[in-house]
Design a protein around this motif. Structure first.
Motif, PDB file in Angstrom:
ATOM      1  N   GLU A  77       0.874  -1.182   0.000  1.00  7.55           N
ATOM      2  CA  GLU A  77       0.000   0.000   0.000  1.00  7.55           C
ATOM      3  C   GLU A  77       0.909   1.229   0.000  1.00  7.55           C
ATOM      4  OE1 GLU A  77      -3.928  -1.237   2.580  1.00  7.55           O
ATOM      5  OE2 GLU A  77      -2.305  -0.194   3.584  1.00  7.55           O
ATOM      6  N   VAL A  78       0.405   2.341  -0.543  1.00  5.85           N
ATOM      7  CA  VAL A  78       1.161   3.588  -0.450  1.00  5.85           C
ATOM      8  C   VAL A  78       0.497   4.447   0.625  1.00  5.85           C
ATOM      9  CG1 VAL A  78       1.889   5.679  -1.656  1.00  5.85           C
ATOM     10  CG2 VAL A  78       1.959   3.467  -2.825  1.00  5.85           C
ATOM     11  N   VAL A  79       1.300   4.869   1.606  1.00  7.95           N
ATOM     12  CA  VAL A  79       0.770   5.666   2.715  1.00  7.95           C
ATOM     13  C   VAL A  79       1.606   6.923   2.900  1.00  7.95           C
ATOM     14  CG1 VAL A  79      -0.160   3.656   3.937  1.00  7.95           C
ATOM     15  CG2 VAL A  79       2.166   4.446   4.451  1.00  7.95           C
ATOM     16  N   CYS A  80       1.039   7.846   3.643  1.00  9.93           N
ATOM     17  CA  CYS A  80       1.702   9.098   3.943  1.00  9.93           C
ATOM     18  C   CYS A  80       1.652   9.252   5.464  1.00  9.93           C
ATOM     19  CB  CYS A  80       0.920  10.190   3.210  1.00  9.93           C
ATOM     20  SG  CYS A  80       1.459  11.819   3.535  1.00  9.93           S
ATOM     21  N   PHE A  81       2.760   9.718   6.060  1.00 12.54           N
ATOM     22  CA  PHE A  81       2.876   9.752   7.514  1.00 12.54           C
ATOM     23  C   PHE A  81       2.434  11.100   8.096  1.00 12.54           C
ATOM     24  CE2 PHE A  81       5.461  10.060  11.494  1.00 12.54           C
ATOM     25  CZ  PHE A  81       4.950   8.945  12.137  1.00 12.54           C
ATOM     26  N   ARG A  82       1.346  11.109   8.829  1.00 13.46           N
ATOM     27  CA  ARG A  82       0.841  12.249   9.607  1.00 13.46           C
ATOM     28  C   ARG A  82       0.819  13.609   8.872  1.00 13.46           C
ATOM     29  NH1 ARG A  82       2.627  11.589  15.843  1.00 13.46           N
ATOM     30  NH2 ARG A  82       0.458  12.225  16.076  1.00 13.46           N
ATOM     31  N   PRO A  83       0.260  13.658   7.665  1.00 12.74           N
ATOM     32  CA  PRO A  83       0.256  14.931   6.917  1.00 12.74           C
ATOM     33  C   PRO A  83      -0.566  16.022   7.610  1.00 12.74           C
ATOM     34  CG  PRO A  83      -1.233  13.365   5.881  1.00 12.74           C
ATOM     35  CD  PRO A  83      -0.461  12.595   6.939  1.00 12.74           C
ATOM     36  N   ASP A  84      -1.495  15.606   8.489  1.00  7.92           N
ATOM     37  CA  ASP A  84      -2.313  16.592   9.216  1.00  7.92           C
ATOM     38  C   ASP A  84      -1.437  17.472  10.102  1.00  7.92           C
ATOM     39  OD1 ASP A  84      -1.939  14.008  10.448  1.00  7.92           O
ATOM     40  OD2 ASP A  84      -3.330  14.619  12.039  1.00  7.92           O
ATOM     41  N   LEU A  85      -0.357  16.892  10.650  1.00  9.96           N
ATOM     42  CA  LEU A  85       0.513  17.693  11.517  1.00  9.96           C
ATOM     43  C   LEU A  85       1.368  18.666  10.705  1.00  9.96           C
ATOM     44  CD1 LEU A  85       1.671  15.111  14.227  1.00  9.96           C
ATOM     45  CD2 LEU A  85      -0.373  16.536  14.157  1.00  9.96           C
ATOM     46  N   ASN A  86       1.757  18.273   9.487  1.00  9.68           N
ATOM     47  CA  ASN A  86       2.477  19.198   8.610  1.00  9.68           C
ATOM     48  C   ASN A  86       1.567  20.345   8.173  1.00  9.68           C
ATOM     49  OD1 ASN A  86       3.691  16.258   7.931  1.00  9.68           O
ATOM     50  ND2 ASN A  86       5.288  17.802   7.864  1.00  9.68           N
ATOM     51  N   ALA A  87       0.286  20.011   7.902  1.00  7.88           N
ATOM     52  CA  ALA A  87      -0.678  21.045   7.491  1.00  7.88           C
ATOM     53  C   ALA A  87      -0.808  22.098   8.593  1.00  7.88           C
ATOM     54  CB  ALA A  87      -2.040  20.403   7.207  1.00  7.88           C
ATOM     55  N   LYS A  88      -0.900  21.611   9.833  1.00  2.83           N
ATOM     56  CA  LYS A  88      -1.057  22.506  10.976  1.00  2.83           C
ATOM     57  C   LYS A  88       0.199  23.363  11.174  1.00  2.83           C
ATOM     58  CE  LYS A  88      -2.581  23.723  15.202  1.00  2.83           C
ATOM     59  NZ  LYS A  88      -1.461  24.604  15.527  1.00  2.83           N
ATOM     60  N   ARG A  89       1.364  22.723  11.058  1.00  3.02           N
ATOM     61  CA  ARG A  89       2.608  23.455  11.292  1.00  3.02           C
ATOM     62  C   ARG A  89       2.849  24.489  10.195  1.00  3.02           C
ATOM     63  NH1 ARG A  89       7.727  19.814  12.251  1.00  3.02           N
ATOM     64  NH2 ARG A  89       7.668  19.719   9.980  1.00  3.02           N
ATOM     65  N   MET A  90       2.463  24.131   8.954  1.00  2.00           N
ATOM     66  CA  MET A  90       2.628  25.111   7.872  1.00  2.00           C
ATOM     67  C   MET A  90       1.713  26.311   8.113  1.00  2.00           C
ATOM     68  SD  MET A  90       3.495  24.668   4.056  1.00  2.00           S
ATOM     69  CE  MET A  90       3.618  25.993   2.888  1.00  2.00           C
ATOM     70  N   ALA A  91       0.540  26.073   8.650  1.00  3.76           N
ATOM     71  CA  ALA A  91      -0.363  27.184   8.985  1.00  3.76           C
ATOM     72  C   ALA A  91       0.288  28.078  10.051  1.00  3.76           C
ATOM     73  CB  ALA A  91      -1.708  26.643   9.463  1.00  3.76           C
ATOM     74  N   ASP A  92       0.943  27.465  11.038  1.00  6.98           N
ATOM     75  CA  ASP A  92       1.632  28.249  12.078  1.00  6.98           C
ATOM     76  C   ASP A  92       2.775  29.071  11.483  1.00  6.98           C
ATOM     77  OD1 ASP A  92      -0.048  27.146  13.960  1.00  6.98           O
ATOM     78  OD2 ASP A  92       1.399  25.642  14.645  1.00  6.98           O
ATOM     79  N   SER A  93       3.536  28.450  10.566  1.00  2.00           N
ATOM     80  CA  SER A  93       4.644  29.174   9.920  1.00  2.00           C
ATOM     81  C   SER A  93       4.099  30.351   9.115  1.00  2.00           C
ATOM     82  CB  SER A  93       5.425  28.245   8.984  1.00  2.00           C
ATOM     83  OG  SER A  93       6.055  27.204   9.703  1.00  2.00           O
ATOM     84  N   ALA A  94       3.014  30.099   8.360  1.00  9.05           N
ATOM     85  CA  ALA A  94       2.423  31.144   7.514  1.00  9.05           C
ATOM     86  C   ALA A  94       1.968  32.322   8.376  1.00  9.05           C
ATOM     87  CB  ALA A  94       1.258  30.576   6.706  1.00  9.05           C
ATOM     88  N   LYS A  95       1.310  32.033   9.499  1.00  5.97           N
ATOM     89  CA  LYS A  95       0.836  33.110  10.384  1.00  5.97           C
ATOM     90  C   LYS A  95       1.990  33.978  10.858  1.00  5.97           C
ATOM     91  CE  LYS A  95      -2.768  30.546  12.522  1.00  5.97           C
ATOM     92  NZ  LYS A  95      -3.038  29.701  13.680  1.00  5.97           N
TER      93      LYS A  95
END
Ligand SMILES: *Cc1c(COP(=O)(O)O)cnc(C)c1O
Length: 338
Positions: A67-85
């Motif tokens: 299977e192809v999986v991705c590891f915890r992308p929700d945490l990267n999404a959140k951190r990128m939002a923090d960086s952007a702010k």
């Protein structure tokens, strides 16, 4: 496509598709997948003049069950939002970030390395101010992009322990920005890393700039230490990047290995008392440190010299076992791509 999966380093290999979305008139457009790997922007773009840019890094794995999986992308999404702010940039919505990551992996699915080579597909989301800015202020147009590239180990030489040093330079990040993932922090660390390499060291251990007594992190990875009684200890500081790998390792230590963990201030003076030391991050995974040099002081980590220390090895095997589908993951850690 002719890739030697077994011998990949941590270098850029162009893959067919990248995701692009533009922000203009206060909103993001729909976004597209494109085969164009170039960016065309104004000579006066905010990113070029005032370094208004941030990024993320995460990985996609082919599991033992193919299977192809991705590891915890929700945490990267959140951190990128923090960086952007923190950089006065618009937030790319977290649910769209996750969707776009998954779409981009799917479009490049043949580049997700086969199971068993220790290689992965590295995913690089990033955003930058694209319109002309000459007075010091935020841009009002931005581009959000994601590219992927297959990668092998970040540090060459397998599990050969790293030798690192405490540099004369202060913590690379300009004050107060160390906790966001931003190009400017990396640009400020380039001199220290080139100087370290010239002197035969693999990495820098930055201390807190105010007192130069507390351990912070390296240029691109957090520290994990193990005490003589097997407690996993990691620095607490609001000027280090909150590593997703580190958060995952602390969870694994407590819930899979039954170890005690502590996030606390760590004095450099304590480091010689620890049993094991390693660097952790998406790129570094968990890389053992064998030696730390500070001026004339040399600390040799007792169980880091031959390879991975015992606890480091258990943490490494469990985390990579979860990522590669050999060990049952906690809920929400693996996102199925295909
Ligand atoms: C990305 C990064 C890390 C590691 O974070 P992960 O989320 O584990 O990849 C550590 N330190 C810095 C400065 C970073 O930019």
């Amino acid at each position: 496509m002719n890739i030697d999966w077994a011998n990949l380093g941590f270098t850029y290999i162009k893959t067919p598709y990248r995701y692009i979305s533009n922000y203009k008139d206060n909103k993001w457009d729909e976004g597209i997948l494109s085969e164009d790997d170039t960016v065309k922007i104004s000579e006066c773009a905010g990113v070029l003049q005032y370094a208004q840019t941030c990024f993320e890094g995460l990985k996609s794995y082919r599991t033992v069950n193919n299977e192809v999986v991705c590891f915890r992308p929700d945490l990267n999404a959140k951190r990128m939002a923090d960086s952007a702010k923190r950089l006065e940039m618009p937030i790319f919505p977290e649910n769209r970030f996750i969707q776009a990551v998954i779409e981009t992996i799917k479009a490049n699915i043949d580049y997700v390395p086969p199971y068993g080579y220790g290689a992965t597909l590295y995913i690089r989301p990033y955003m930058f101010g694209s319109n002309p800015v000459i007075g010091v202020k935020p841009a009002n147009e931005y581009q959000f992009r994601i590219f992927t590239t297959p990668v092998g180990p970040y540090f060459k030489g397998g599990v050969k322990p790293l030798t690192i040093r405490v540099p004369d330079f202060d913590r690379a990040a300009p004050r107060g920005t160390g906790h966001i993932k931003a190009g400017l922090n990396y640009a400020m660390s380039l001199h220290a890393i080139v100087d370290a390499h010239n002197k035969g060291f693999d990495e820098n251990m930055y201390l807190d700039p105010a007192t130069r007594t507390k351990v912070e992190e390296t240029g691109g990875a957090n520290f994990i230490f193990v005490t003589k009684d097997n407690t996993v200890v990691t620095p607490k500081s609001n000027s280090i990047l909150p590593s997703i790998t580190r958060r995952s390792l602390l969870y694994v230590a407590e819930n899979y290995l039954g170890l005690k963990t502590q996030e606390r201030e760590i004095l450099f003076d304590e480091v010689k008392e620890f049993q094991e030391c390693a660097l952790c991050g998406t790129a570094a995974v968990l890389s053992p440190v064998g030696k730390i040099v500070y001026n004339s002081e040399e600390i040799n980590l007792p169980s880091g010299m031959q390879g991975m220390g015992e606890i480091t090895k258990k943490l490494y095997d469990t985390l990579t076992g979860i990522q590669m589908g050999r060990i049952t993951p906690p809920d929400g850690w693996l996102w199925k791509v295909e």
